[in-house]
Design an enzyme around this catalytic site. Structure first.
Site, PDB file in Angstrom:
ATOM      1  N   CYS A   2     -25.996   7.973  81.332  1.00 54.18           N
ATOM      2  CA  CYS A   2     -25.888   6.654  81.951  1.00 54.18           C
ATOM      3  C   CYS A   2     -27.284   6.051  82.090  1.00 54.18           C
ATOM      4  O   CYS A   2     -28.261   6.752  82.340  1.00 54.18           O
ATOM      5  CB  CYS A   2     -25.249   6.661  83.332  1.00 54.18           C
ATOM      6  SG  CYS A   2     -23.587   7.304  83.342  1.00 54.18           S
ATOM      7  N   ARG A  27     -28.595   6.491  76.335  1.00 52.52           N
ATOM      8  CA  ARG A  27     -28.240   7.348  77.465  1.00 52.52           C
ATOM      9  C   ARG A  27     -26.737   7.404  77.706  1.00 52.52           C
ATOM     10  O   ARG A  27     -26.256   8.192  78.518  1.00 52.52           O
ATOM     11  CB  ARG A  27     -28.922   6.838  78.735  1.00 52.52           C
ATOM     12  CG  ARG A  27     -30.422   6.763  78.642  1.00 52.52           C
ATOM     13  CD  ARG A  27     -30.991   6.208  79.919  1.00 52.52           C
ATOM     14  NE  ARG A  27     -30.873   7.161  80.992  1.00 52.52           N
ATOM     15  CZ  ARG A  27     -31.804   8.036  81.329  1.00 52.52           C
ATOM     16  NH1 ARG A  27     -32.939   8.057  80.681  1.00 52.52           N
ATOM     17  NH2 ARG A  27     -31.611   8.879  82.306  1.00 52.52           N
ATOM     18  N   TRP A  74     -21.863   6.954  80.468  1.00 50.18           N
ATOM     19  CA  TRP A  74     -21.366   8.150  79.794  1.00 50.18           C
ATOM     20  C   TRP A  74     -20.423   8.784  80.811  1.00 50.18           C
ATOM     21  O   TRP A  74     -20.848   9.290  81.841  1.00 50.18           O
ATOM     22  CB  TRP A  74     -22.525   9.088  79.460  1.00 50.18           C
ATOM     23  CG  TRP A  74     -22.103  10.295  78.691  1.00 50.18           C
ATOM     24  CD1 TRP A  74     -21.946  10.400  77.343  1.00 50.18           C
ATOM     25  CD2 TRP A  74     -21.773  11.583  79.226  1.00 50.18           C
ATOM     26  NE1 TRP A  74     -21.531  11.661  77.010  1.00 50.18           N
ATOM     27  CE2 TRP A  74     -21.408  12.408  78.142  1.00 50.18           C
ATOM     28  CE3 TRP A  74     -21.721  12.115  80.513  1.00 50.18           C
ATOM     29  CZ2 TRP A  74     -21.024  13.733  78.301  1.00 50.18           C
ATOM     30  CZ3 TRP A  74     -21.339  13.433  80.676  1.00 50.18           C
ATOM     31  CH2 TRP A  74     -21.002  14.225  79.572  1.00 50.18           C
ATOM     32  N   ASN A  98     -26.120   6.623  88.124  1.00 50.76           N
ATOM     33  CA  ASN A  98     -26.239   7.662  87.109  1.00 50.76           C
ATOM     34  C   ASN A  98     -26.246   8.995  87.843  1.00 50.76           C
ATOM     35  O   ASN A  98     -27.102   9.225  88.696  1.00 50.76           O
ATOM     36  CB  ASN A  98     -27.554   7.466  86.331  1.00 50.76           C
ATOM     37  CG  ASN A  98     -27.870   8.652  85.437  1.00 50.76           C
ATOM     38  OD1 ASN A  98     -26.989   9.387  85.023  1.00 50.76           O
ATOM     39  ND2 ASN A  98     -29.155   8.828  85.143  1.00 50.76           N
ATOM     40  N   GLY A  99     -25.274   9.872  87.545  1.00 52.18           N
ATOM     41  CA  GLY A  99     -25.223  11.163  88.228  1.00 52.18           C
ATOM     42  C   GLY A  99     -23.794  11.506  88.601  1.00 52.18           C
ATOM     43  O   GLY A  99     -22.842  10.907  88.090  1.00 52.18           O
ATOM     44  N   GLU A 478     -29.286  25.864  64.570  1.00 51.78           N
ATOM     45  CA  GLU A 478     -29.666  24.452  64.645  1.00 51.78           C
ATOM     46  C   GLU A 478     -28.957  23.635  63.554  1.00 51.78           C
ATOM     47  O   GLU A 478     -28.462  22.534  63.814  1.00 51.78           O
ATOM     48  CB  GLU A 478     -31.198  24.350  64.527  1.00 51.78           C
ATOM     49  CG  GLU A 478     -31.786  22.962  64.510  1.00 51.78           C
ATOM     50  CD  GLU A 478     -31.455  22.115  65.731  1.00 51.78           C
ATOM     51  OE1 GLU A 478     -30.914  22.623  66.725  1.00 51.78           O
ATOM     52  OE2 GLU A 478     -31.730  20.901  65.673  1.00 51.78           O
ATOM     53  N   LYS A 482     -26.353  20.551  64.270  1.00 52.78           N
ATOM     54  CA  LYS A 482     -26.546  19.197  63.710  1.00 52.78           C
ATOM     55  C   LYS A 482     -25.279  18.733  63.008  1.00 52.78           C
ATOM     56  O   LYS A 482     -24.859  17.596  63.164  1.00 52.78           O
ATOM     57  CB  LYS A 482     -27.692  19.158  62.694  1.00 52.78           C
ATOM     58  CG  LYS A 482     -29.091  19.229  63.229  1.00 52.78           C
ATOM     59  CD  LYS A 482     -29.577  18.010  63.943  1.00 52.78           C
ATOM     60  CE  LYS A 482     -29.395  18.183  65.426  1.00 52.78           C
ATOM     61  NZ  LYS A 482     -30.484  18.760  66.140  1.00 52.78           N
ATOM     62  N   GLU A 485     -22.384  18.026  65.556  1.00 59.86           N
ATOM     63  CA  GLU A 485     -22.739  16.895  66.413  1.00 59.86           C
ATOM     64  C   GLU A 485     -22.546  15.554  65.681  1.00 59.86           C
ATOM     65  O   GLU A 485     -22.093  14.577  66.276  1.00 59.86           O
ATOM     66  CB  GLU A 485     -24.207  17.099  66.803  1.00 59.86           C
ATOM     67  CG  GLU A 485     -24.859  16.018  67.594  1.00 59.86           C
ATOM     68  CD  GLU A 485     -26.267  16.409  68.032  1.00 59.86           C
ATOM     69  OE1 GLU A 485     -26.955  17.160  67.311  1.00 59.86           O
ATOM     70  OE2 GLU A 485     -26.684  15.956  69.109  1.00 59.86           O
ATOM     71  N   HIS A 501     -18.826  42.065  61.807  1.00 61.61           N
ATOM     72  CA  HIS A 501     -18.308  42.468  63.117  1.00 61.61           C
ATOM     73  C   HIS A 501     -17.271  41.472  63.643  1.00 61.61           C
ATOM     74  O   HIS A 501     -17.015  41.410  64.838  1.00 61.61           O
ATOM     75  CB  HIS A 501     -19.463  42.648  64.105  1.00 61.61           C
ATOM     76  CG  HIS A 501     -20.443  43.684  63.651  1.00 61.61           C
ATOM     77  ND1 HIS A 501     -20.125  45.023  63.608  1.00 61.61           N
ATOM     78  CD2 HIS A 501     -21.699  43.576  63.150  1.00 61.61           C
ATOM     79  CE1 HIS A 501     -21.154  45.704  63.128  1.00 61.61           C
ATOM     80  NE2 HIS A 501     -22.129  44.841  62.838  1.00 61.61           N
ATOM     81  N   LYS A 601     -28.310  10.777  74.546  1.00 62.97           N
ATOM     82  CA  LYS A 601     -29.627  11.326  74.213  1.00 62.97           C
ATOM     83  C   LYS A 601     -30.227  12.103  75.386  1.00 62.97           C
ATOM     84  O   LYS A 601     -30.863  13.123  75.201  1.00 62.97           O
ATOM     85  CB  LYS A 601     -30.553  10.177  73.805  1.00 62.97           C
ATOM     86  CG  LYS A 601     -31.927  10.606  73.347  1.00 62.97           C
ATOM     87  CD  LYS A 601     -31.860  11.265  71.997  1.00 62.97           C
ATOM     88  CE  LYS A 601     -33.194  11.798  71.533  1.00 62.97           C
ATOM     89  NZ  LYS A 601     -33.000  12.825  70.495  1.00 62.97           N
TER      90      LYS A 601
HETATM   91  O1  M6R Z   1     -33.981  16.247  75.938  1.00 62.06           O
HETATM   92  P1  M6R Z   1     -33.716  17.701  75.734  1.00 62.06           P
HETATM   93  O2  M6R Z   1     -34.518  18.286  74.622  1.00 62.06           O
HETATM   94  O3  M6R Z   1     -33.838  18.513  76.991  1.00 62.06           O
HETATM   95  O4  M6R Z   1     -32.195  17.767  75.275  1.00 62.06           O
HETATM   96  C1  M6R Z   1     -31.539  18.994  75.133  1.00 62.06           C
HETATM   97  C2  M6R Z   1     -30.253  18.828  74.357  1.00 62.06           C
HETATM   98  O5  M6R Z   1     -29.377  17.992  75.031  1.00 62.06           O
HETATM   99  C3  M6R Z   1     -30.503  18.259  72.954  1.00 62.06           C
HETATM  100  O6  M6R Z   1     -31.410  19.022  72.238  1.00 62.06           O
HETATM  101  C4  M6R Z   1     -29.178  18.196  72.154  1.00 62.06           C
HETATM  102  O7  M6R Z   1     -28.722  19.473  71.902  1.00 62.06           O
HETATM  103  C5  M6R Z   1     -29.390  17.393  70.883  1.00 62.06           C
HETATM  104  N1  M6R Z   1     -28.513  16.258  70.879  1.00 62.06           N
HETATM  105  C6  M6R Z   1     -29.152  18.154  69.645  1.00 62.06           C
HETATM  106  O8  M6R Z   1     -29.388  17.384  68.506  1.00 62.06           O
END
Ligand code: M6R
Length: 606
Positions: A2, A27, A74, A98-99, A478, A482, A485, A501, A601
């Site tokens: 948010c 956000r 959000w 926000n929260g 990672e 990606k 996501e 396993h 983000k």
């Molecule tokens: O701002 P931060 O690096 O603390 O964020 C952590 C995660 O939310 C962030 O890396 C998230 O996993 C990404 N969207 C991945 O691409």
């Protein structure tokens, strides 16, 4: 999560609120709203979806008022629709939040008994009615102080009052909030990014504080309602960096600019003349640190995981890694001689911040590796190592990941050298290799055509797997993160040696499997694991580094070769094709690459 904006001015504010909301969209982007105050009336407009849907649904430019608050949401409590969108208003108070208010159910019951009517499913609406209730008997500052004490949970708030025509109240607990200063107007915003177009003079609220923002005056108070003085910071502003340029998406731009961002970062830390690493003002003596705990979330956690391999390779320090949301609630045995390192692009991630706060309360040594140097995590750490990669706007982290692992690697090399655990010649050799990394990343970038051709297979399959061993394992995690996501397809990262396993049962004819097998110490073992999945029908995309020796294996579907360098640095190069695979898969599907569904983000709720 948010985003909040508030403006108190001597001119109409609606257009600037909308502009700021567009910046804050990273956000949260499931619903949006704003409220202005004119002639004793709160004008509230809200929409499901993004800021442009608000613009389409309402004649925002003609929304009158020299004071207003806005919000991008959000969703946490209540589905994303226009009723649950913020602001929420009573007859005399309007609030953006926000929260999460953890005691909202109890407060709601209490307020309903007092005769208040609720319209939404949100936790935020209790704040509105609680303030209205407290204003019946108390003066403004006392009513705010009392309300904030009654709220459990986390919040950043922007509040306007029907009967106070020039005032916005801001309050912070657990979620970030900044005040900005402009000519004949002042602002409230979730972060400096939202405010930078209007000002570079900023004050950050600290935990428990609130403020009264008028167009020509800002007053700050602590949680007891006592007036306090706070410093104004001048931020350097570089709006040009926030532009997509010729790229279709911020993510594409952020992938392509990695050679430059890592070059900048290397220049900040590596003294090539003296063949050494500059980590200035390190606040502890080297023998005060006997172990390391690395903490992060999501991609930042993957950086921590990779760092553990480097730490073990280059030092004898004990290393633990942890996911912040797990660390913060465990019975941790805090160790005086441990260094706690927090990795976060935004520096605002609620779980990572809470883990840092816990360490600070236990008087631990804390260091953060962040991109946003004005962030809460940076401000509250004993020591900060910035990653210098410029603003990252795409929700999927790309250049910040490379920046995080780069700074971690630099720190590890330096600690290894200070602890006399690395031979000086090898240290110099590794620094030399590091300096050549940006050009190797540059050469690894142009695989677009191959990856574009491969990507539909990943989109069409039921799921895919990403396998690696050693340094390549965190990169496999990672790569899978990606892809899921951005492309919303199931993808799983796994240590290649673990397949037998359990997960091997998932492999069936035609399933795409990415195997990361650079020619490092794990190469032969990984190739054996690759053959096991090929034998069961997997379509293997092998990502390895260039070598004169051919890969000895049949039936590999596709191969991508990255540049060659020393083993430590291969993870940087292996990451690039995986970023592109996720990008092109999402592009093929026509998804919103910079703002994938359900995500944000900056994750400022736990
Ligand atoms: O701002 P931060 O690096 O603390 O964020 C952590 C995660 O939310 C962030 O890396 C998230 O996993 C990404 N969207 C991945 O691409």
């Amino acid at each position: 999560m948010c985003g909040i904006i508030g403006i108190s001015s001597n001119k109409s504010v609606s257009a600037n609120i909308v502009n700021s909301l567009k910046k804050l969209e990273y956000r949260g982007y499931d619903s949006v709203g704003l409220a202005t105050l004119s002639d004793g009336v709160i004008n509230e407009v809200k929409s499901e979806g993004r800021v442009n849907s608000l613009e389409q649904n309402f004649d925002i430019k003609n929304l009158k008022g020299n004071i207003g608050i806005g919000h991008v949401r959000w969703a946490t409590h209540g589905v994303p629709n226009s009723i649950n969108a913020h602001p929420h208003s009573s007859h005399n108070v309007s609030v953006v939040h926000n929260g999460i208010i953890e005691n909202s159910t109890i407060l709601k019951k209490f307020l309903i008994n007092k005769g208040h009517n609720f319209k939404s499913q949100t936790d935020t609406e209790v704040i509105v009615h609680l303030i209205t209730e407290n204003l019946k008997t108390l003066e403004l500052e006392e009513a705010i102080t009392k309300t904030l004490k009654q709220l459990h949970g986390s919040f950043a708030l922007g509040i306007v009052f029907k009967d106070i025509p020039d005032l916005i109240v801001g309050a912070r607990r657990g979620s970030p909030l900044a005040v900005g200063y402009g000519p004949n107007e002042n602002y409230l915003g979730s972060d400096s990014y939202a405010l930078k177009a209007m000002t570079n003079k900023i004050t950050y609220l600290d935990e428990g504080e609130f403020c009264l923002v008028k167009k020509d005056q800002v007053l700050f108070f602590n949680e007891e309602g006592k007036k306090i003085n706070k410093k104004i910071l001048e931020l350097s502003s570089n709006e040009a960096n926030y532009d997509k340029g010729d790229f279709k998406h911020f993510m594409a731009k952020e992938i392509e600019e990695q050679p430059t961002t890592i070059k900048t970062c290397i220049k900040e830390y590596v003294d090539s003349l003296n063949k050494d690493i500059n980590i200035l003002n390190f606040p502890w003596k080297i023998n005060e640190i006997k172990s390391i705990t690395l903490i992060g979330c999501g991609t930042a956690y993957h950086s921590c995981l990779l760092a553990k391999y480097w730490f073990e390779e280059l030092t004898t320090l004990d290393v633990t890694i942890d996911i912040a949301s797990e660390f913060r609630y465990r019975k941790n045995r805090f160790k005086k001689d441990a260094l706690y390192i927090f990795v976060s692009q935004s520096g605002e991630t609620a779980d990572t911040y809470a883990a840092l706060d816990l360490c600070n309360k236990n008087k631990m040594k804390t260091c953060s590796i962040v991109n946003v140097i004005e962030s809460s995590i940076a401000r509250d750490s004993n020591f900060v190592l910035p990653i210098h990669c410029g603003p990252e706007i795409g929700v999927a982290s790309t250049k910040a990941f490379l920046g995080q692992i780069l700074v971690l690697y630099i720190l590890i090399l330096k600690l290894s050298s200070l602890r006399n655990e690395i031979d000086i010649k090898l240290y110099h050799k590794k620094l030399k290799d590091l300096i050549s990394l940006p050009s190797l990343v540059e050469k690894t970038l142009p695989h677009d055509n191959d990856i574009q051709a491969i990507s539909p297979t990943f989109n069409e399959a039921k799921g895919s797997m990403f396998l690696g061993r050693g340094f390549s394992y965190p990169i496999a995690l990672e790569g899978a993160l990606k892809l899921k996501e951005l492309s919303y397809v199931h993808a799983e990262g796994y240590p290649a040696g673990e397949m037998k396993h359990g997960p091997l049962a998932l492999i069936e004819e035609g399933m795409p499997v990415v195997v990361l097998a650079p020619r490092d110490d794990y190469y032969k073992k990984t190739i054996s694991n690759m053959q096991e999945v090929i034998a069961r029908g997997a379509k293997v995309l092998l990502i390895t580094n260039k070598s004169k020796d051919e890969v000895v294996s049949e039936n590999i579907w596709e191969t991508i070769e990255v540049e060659n360098t020393n083993n430590d640095l291969l993870p940087f190069l292996l990451t690039i094709p995986l970023q592109k695979l996720a990008y092109y898969s999402a592009l093929k599907k026509g998804y919103d690459i910079d703002k994938p569904r359900n995500l944000a983000k900056s994750v400022t709720v736990e």
